[in-house]
Design an enzyme around this catalytic site. Sequence first.
Site, PDB file in Angstrom:
ATOM      1  N   GLU A 109       0.815  -1.207   0.000  1.00  0.00           N
ATOM      2  CA  GLU A 109       0.000   0.000   0.000  1.00  0.00           C
ATOM      3  C   GLU A 109       0.852   1.261   0.000  1.00  0.00           C
ATOM      4  OE1 GLU A 109      -4.077  -1.522   2.102  1.00  0.00           O
ATOM      5  OE2 GLU A 109      -2.295  -1.419   3.365  1.00  0.00           O
ATOM      6  N   GLU A 129      -3.508  -9.747   4.001  1.00  0.00           N
ATOM      7  CA  GLU A 129      -4.233  -9.523   5.263  1.00  0.00           C
ATOM      8  C   GLU A 129      -5.283 -10.579   5.550  1.00  0.00           C
ATOM      9  OE1 GLU A 129      -2.559  -5.432   4.391  1.00  0.00           O
ATOM     10  OE2 GLU A 129      -3.244  -7.168   3.239  1.00  0.00           O
TER      11      GLU A 129
END
Length: 255
Positions: A109, A129
């Site tokens: 990210e 995640e």
Amino acid sequence: MSSAAVLTSTHEGVLTITINRPEVRNAIDSAAAVGIAAALDQLDQRDELLVGIVTGAGGTFSAGADLGAKLRGESPRVPGRGFAGIVQRSSPKPLIAAVEGYALAGGFEIALACDIIVAARGAKFGLPEVKRGLVATGGGLLTLAERIPYHVAMRLALTGDVIDASRAADLGIVSDLTDDGAALEASLDIARQIARNAPLSVRASKHIMVEARDWPKAEAFARQFEIADAIAHSYDAREGAAAFKEKREPRWTGR
């Protein structure tokens, strides 16, 4: 600007920001997030700094949030800038991610928050995640489907699969592939090319490309011209025309 967790250096108008926690694969704790945010503040505020590069020490970009630090109660977020001090608000100036090794979870990210991603062939990207009972809230789920085909983005998000740099380049996530160990130098070359251009024009071009995604189609050209017209009447626009006519390098002033 440098701290133990984040190192900075400047050269020829380029600010290099290095996440310096190789012992934990440059995972982001509070100190790293604050350090990145402080470096970006300097990039924003100092006129002589024209381009930023984000990279990681020790052959790894970043493995994302430091889960151990989170368990200790630390936050990897900075108010106003978000995770790692960058994903929610980066910089109006160009940012290049120089990726070696892993750019996973929040590390991916961080790279996605940059405007250009340069990666070594051995680099790996992913949002794992879901494998850890978490959700990628650092912007990956918000931006990935804008950058690559929807179904591919969804597959990456839901499986948590990791892809290599060649696959990322095929998808258009990575703009430039390099040999291992050469991502930073290649990023510096690109940054120097950008820094040689008119700074007002560079910033306006980024502004238009970032903001246009949210503009109504019928208003896009009008909004573009509103931004560009101010640049067309700047001193640097006149200097660019004069330098071209006189066959010399332009001398930009940023005004």
